[in-house]
Design an enzyme around this catalytic site. Structure first.
Site, PDB file in Angstrom:
ATOM      1  N   GLU A   1     -13.814 -12.063   5.893  1.00  0.00           N
ATOM      2  CA  GLU A   1     -13.944 -12.267   7.340  1.00  0.00           C
ATOM      3  C   GLU A   1     -15.388 -12.505   7.781  1.00  0.00           C
ATOM      4  OE1 GLU A   1     -11.766 -12.857   9.448  1.00  0.00           O
ATOM      5  OE2 GLU A   1      -9.880 -11.836   8.935  1.00  0.00           O
TER       6      GLU A   1
ATOM      7  N   GLU B   1      -4.235 -10.774   1.760  1.00  0.00           N
ATOM      8  CA  GLU B   1      -3.728  -9.636   2.525  1.00  0.00           C
ATOM      9  C   GLU B   1      -2.371 -10.035   3.081  1.00  0.00           C
ATOM     10  OE1 GLU B   1      -6.558  -8.298   5.545  1.00  0.00           O
ATOM     11  OE2 GLU B   1      -8.209  -8.558   4.139  1.00  0.00           O
TER      12      GLU B   1
HETATM   13  C1  IPT Z   1      -7.897  -8.194   8.269  1.00  0.00           C
HETATM   14  C2  IPT Z   1      -9.122  -7.679   7.575  1.00  0.00           C
HETATM   15  O1  IPT Z   1      -9.544  -8.549   6.566  1.00  0.00           O
HETATM   16  C3  IPT Z   1      -8.923  -6.334   6.985  1.00  0.00           C
HETATM   17  O2  IPT Z   1     -10.176  -5.816   6.639  1.00  0.00           O
HETATM   18  C4  IPT Z   1      -8.206  -5.420   7.941  1.00  0.00           C
HETATM   19  O3  IPT Z   1      -8.990  -5.255   9.066  1.00  0.00           O
HETATM   20  C5  IPT Z   1      -6.912  -6.035   8.331  1.00  0.00           C
HETATM   21  O4  IPT Z   1      -7.136  -7.250   8.938  1.00  0.00           O
HETATM   22  C6  IPT Z   1      -6.156  -5.216   9.343  1.00  0.00           C
HETATM   23  O5  IPT Z   1      -5.937  -3.913   8.976  1.00  0.00           O
HETATM   24  S1  IPT Z   1      -8.448  -9.327   9.492  1.00  0.00           S
HETATM   25  C7  IPT Z   1      -7.168  -9.585  10.635  1.00  0.00           C
HETATM   26  C8  IPT Z   1      -7.787 -10.101  11.885  1.00  0.00           C
HETATM   27  C9  IPT Z   1      -6.169 -10.555  10.160  1.00  0.00           C
END
Ligand code: IPT
Length: 945
Positions: A406, A475
């Site tokens: 990010e 993720e």
């Molecule tokens: C995403 C982040 O990469 C991760 O660190 C964590 O914050 C997660 O979201 C949420 O728990 S970023 C999100 C804006 C898709």
């Protein structure tokens, strides 16, 4: 400009090199240090670096530690926003500054000459002095820094001083979604560096799957010899390539060869894993085989010490992951303590090793001023990736380098990728933020919907470069609170499309901090700016107890799939490499959940990617509802689990439930003492609500649609949150209007309309009670009245029973909770639990504990007396000592106080969970829409022993 606000990489440290141990003397400087926290640099004491400085009045602090977790200042949690003004590279003048001092002596036999002082992690910036001389300044919190100190050391009375600042220019590059906390949080070590020793090395070991040969060549200094006794290699000049038959390393077969690198002056133990990472045909492969990444994102977290994670805790994580079928880890969002990666080598996990980099807070400013595109930060970016790659380059488990998380895109990221491509062409580069895949080697997305994954799988993408790359979700499956839902459907897509190679669930662990009676999250430390419980989104609770999400994930990603087949039992091998020869298959036959027979199933070894069908074993005949459960377990112990560890199971229905014998009816309804009596039930004549069953005081069942909203119900990532729509509709405060209570015949018929205040729509609920012998049958007919908006949280009944009925037993899905889109792990069986044990203690309280596909359940007192409900055929239930409203109102687990009754929900349907807390909502097939519904339940009292 002060060094604190210098956007450069720090100063004075030695070039980065691999993390390793050797037989040269080493001295751990971990332990009790002197510590003093000042609110700012200006307020910090002068002269702390001086050897004579008097620190006797200072506190003691363990090193490694984060000082906010030892009573100095307080931790703070934000996800995206910087907790200070975005004014790069400047930081607040009120910059908490922790002075650390250690006096130490050298062991008597410490050699003269070069020595290196190594810090494995200082958050966020440290100025370091030894014996009054400044060594330099560190930035890059989760990265090592080393300093030459040989000329400064003396046999005794050395004084090491580290001034640590909470905020620095580096903080702009460290905006990961986690607690802000500071200190010397990883090990400090003094290493003697013998002349003619091994300064650095890189074991470059590969495997050619077409020939079965491994190659190894070690990049290191001159005159280093390599020995790998097991392969008959001795005295081999390390820099010269060797080729020899070997067994390859993979996450499934983590074969390591012990060896040594040696010069006349130093010996370094090495553990060599032979494996080759390639990308070909749009697939990421190791040793020629495409991978399926069944991964998690792992932050380093301990509920007591924060990011200070002991080797024992790192091992606990690896064992838990392996035991839950996880095969990959993304080290979100920084390199972990080096011990963790060694464990990944040993036990077998694919690793995406991620650089310590995130500038997410700039997104809130439209990315204006983002360091990723600003030349002032180029050196810091390059420094961070160099320190990552150099430290971990010897780890066979690391198969991809990740530039960070990010941080949008920009020239500095492209430069990092260029540096990696040049330095280590043997591992592809990952970075999700390079949306066009201009400088990365794999296409990565976060939280892509099922539809998007499908499109990517079909290669419907205009960007030709991106279309032809392997795809992974760095993720997905946001594990916040109750959830994630929809994992099975992701797996189906990953398996359908060869370029879709799995992903990494967000995230491994809830970052809750141990507080009095509960786990704390954002806002619990008085932070002005915080993101609440968004930091509580793991597959394990803060104390590493698996949450239902982990149990579900483990089931969905089973490496072996056992299912019913017309010809018997189908066994599919979903490992990437190994056959099933290491597994023993056993079967258990249960009638109504009670074991009647068991045996071993003869299954030939199945190759990776293949399946076989074996006939059913000879089974004794059963009459009630019977299930055959087949399990696959390790025949002998592995490094990460004992023999008998189950990796997969499947169930086959063998015989159906006996048809119920017709029971003699009882009736008619009669009135006595102001009550209506029908069979074993007594009812309130005004409301028609059951008030006693076989002598047990009860209230209800009555129609009920509300659930204490989950984080995903409240989630904002998939359009307007369901919870908001439900509240707007008033579903949390439905009122019951009794239309008629017809008690004049054999049956009791109660017609009601259940509706929220201020709204015209509602639900007609008709209850028809019929008595048969000792039981009551309840038929419920629900009919929507008017334009019913959106979805319902659930549809069923609520009922209160005496608080003494504290034990539950049921035949149906279990043992854990299940929801429509997260129910793979629920097997059909007979289970029992205390009512208190049915609760899932989500750190932020919310709906939980639903048991699904229940044929019958009973709740009993210590004498075994109580109430039994039978489905017709099935229902879902929860049993808890508080109402849904109390559950909804609670902010921490210890806010929940028991009532004197047990509240039951008896449901015909539940809305799915989805992952709208960060990702797609509930898939259409799991949305609960109000429609005409009929269901039947049977009630009876059960006598005590
Ligand atoms: C995403 C982040 O990469 C991760 O660190 C964590 O914050 C997660 O979201 C949420 O728990 S970023 C999100 C804006 C898709």
């Amino acid at each position: 400009m002060s060094y604190v606000e210098d956007p450069g990489p720090g100063r004075g440290s030695l070039p980065p090199r691999a993390a390793f141990t050797s037989d040269a003397p080493a001295l751990s400087l971990n332990g009790a240090w002197r510590f003093r926290l000042s609110p700012s640099l200006a307020a910090a004491p002068a002269g702390v670096e001086g050897e004579e400085f008097d620190d006797s009045a200072w506190d003691e602090l363990p090193v490694p530690s984060l000082w906010q977790l030892h009573g100095h200042g307080r931790p703070a949690y934000t996800n995206v926003p910087y907790p200070f003004p975005v004014d790069p590279p400047h930081v607040p003048s009120d910059n908490p500054t922790g002075d650390h001092r250690l006096r130490f002596d050298l062991p008597a036999d410490w050699p003269a000459g070069s020595a290196v002082l190594r810090f494995d992690g200082i958050d966020s910036c440290g100025q370091i002095w030894l014996n009054g001389t400044e060594l330099g300044v560190t930035q890059g919190s989760r990265l090592p820094s080393e300093f030459e100190v040989g000329a400064l050391l003396r046999p005794s009375g050395n004084v090491l001083v580290v001034r640590v600042h909470q905020w620095s220019a580096g903080s702009y590059l460290e905006d990961q979604d986690m607690w802000w906390a500071s200190g010397i949080f990883r090990a400090v070590t003094l290493l003697a560096r013998p002349a003619g020793g091994i300064g650095d090395y890189w074991v470059r070991a590969f495997y050619d799957h077409t020939t079965g040969l491994g190659t190894v060549r070690v990049e290191t200094g001159p005159n280093v010899v390599l020995a790998i006794p097991e392969l008959g290699v001795t005295g081999h000049p390390a820099g010269e390539p060797l080729e020899l038959p070997v067994e390859p390393w993979s996450a499934e077969t983590p074969r390591l060869y012990d060896g040594t690198l040696a010069t006349a002056a130093e010996r370094v133990p090495v553990r060599i894993g032979f494996r080759t990472v390639t990308i070909s045909g749009g697939q990421l492969k190791v040793n020629g085989r495409p991978l399926m990444l069944r991964g998690v994102n792992r932050h380093e977290h301990d509920p007591h010490t924060g990011r200070v994670v002991s080797p024992e805790t790192a091992l606990a994580d690896v064992l838990l992951m392996k035991r839950h079928n996880i095969n990959a880890v993304r080290t979100s969002h920084y390199p972990p303590d080096p011990a963790f990666l060694e464990l990944c080598d040993t036990h077998g996990l694919w690793v995406i090793d991620e650089c310590d980099l995130e500038t997410h807070g700039f997104e809130l400013l439209g990315w204006a001023g983002n360091p990723s595109g600003d030349p002032r930060w180029t050196e810091a970016y390059l420094d961070r990736i160099r320190r990552t790659v150099e430290r971990d380059k010897n780890r066979p488990s690391v198969i991809l380098w990740s530039l960070g998380n990010e941080s949008h895109t920009g020239e500095n990221l492209a430069r990092m990728a260029e540096w990696v491509h040049d330095r280590d062409p043997s591992r592809p580069v990952h970075y999700e933020g390079d949306h066009d895949c201009a400088y990365v080697d794999v296409h990565s997305r976060m939280y892509a919907t099922h539809e998007d994954v499908e499109r990517i799988g079909r290669r419907e993408d205009d960007n030709a470069r991106r279309r032809d790359l392997p795809f992974l979700q760095c993720e997905y499956g946001h594990a916040m609170g109750n959830g994630p839902g929809g994992l099975l459907e992701y797996r189906e897509l990953f398996e359908r499309y060869p370029n879709c190679q799995g992903g990494f669930v967000w995230e491994w662990i809830d970052h809750g901090l141990a507080a009095d009676g509960h786990f704390a999250y954002g806002g619990d430390f008085g932070e002005q700016l915080h993101d609440g419980n968004f930091v509580i989104d793991g597959l394990v609770f803060p104390d590493r107890t698996p949450s239902p999400g982990l149990i579900e994930f483990a089931k969905v990603i089973e490496p072996v799939r056992i299912s019913a087949d017309p010809a018997g039992i189908r066994i599919g091998n979903h490992y990437d490499f190994v056959d099933t020869g290491h597994l023993t298959f056993t079967w258990v036959l249960e009638e109504e959940g009670t074991e009647v027979a068991r045996g071993v199933l003869d299954v030939p070894s199945v190759h990776s990617g293949q399946s076989v069908t074996v006939p059913l074993p000879a089974l004794p005949s059963t009459s009630g509802e019977s299930w055959l459960t087949v399990s696959a377990a390790w025949a002998s112990a592995t490094t990460w689990a004992p023999a008998g560890h189950v990796v997969a199971w499947g169930q086959l229905a063998v015989s159906a439930a006996r048809a119920a014998e017709p029971l003699p009816r009882r009736g008619p309804v009669f009135r006595t003492g102001g009550r209506l009596v029908l069979g074993a039930g007594e009812f309130d004549p005004a409301t028609g609500v059951l008030s006693s069953l076989g002598g047990h005081a009860v209230h209800g069942p009555r129609l009920d649609v509300w659930r204490a909203t989950t984080d995903n119900d409240r989630g904002e990532f998939a359009g307007r949150p369901q919870a908001e729509l439900w509240r707007e509709a008033g579903l949390h405060r439905m009122q019951h209007r009794v239309i008629t209570v017809d008690a004049d015949g054999e049956e009791l018929v109660v017609r009601t309309r259940v509706a929220p205040p201020a709204q015209a729509f509602g639900l007609f609920a008709d209850y028809t009670w019929t008595a048969f012998e000792d039981r009551l049958r309840l038929r419920v007919e629900v009919t929507p009245d008017g334009e019913f908006p959106g979805t319902l949280p659930r549809l069923g009944l609520a009922m209160a029973v005496p608080g003494t009925l504290g034990s539950a037993e049921w035949f149906g899905g279990g043992p854990g909770e299940a929801y429509p889109d997260s129910r793979q792990a629920a097997r059909i069986g007979r289970f029992s639990s205390r009512v208190d044990g049915l609760q899932t203690p989500y750190v932020f309280p919310q709906e939980n504990g639903n048991r699904t596909a229940v044929r019958w359940a009973r709740w009993t007192d210590p004498d075994g007396a109580g109430i039994r409900v039978d489905g017709d055929p099935v229902f879902d239930f929860t049993a808890r000592r508080w109402t849904a409203a109390a559950l909804e109102a609670a902010r921490h687990t210890d806010d929940l106080l028991p009532d004197d009754v047990v509240h039951l929900t008896l449901d015909v349907a539940q809305q799915g969970l989805g992952t709208a807390s960060c990702g797609p909502g509930v898939l259409p097939r799991y949305r609960l829409v109000a429609q005409k519904t009929e269901f039947t339940l049977w009630f009876r009292a059960v006598p005590g022993h």
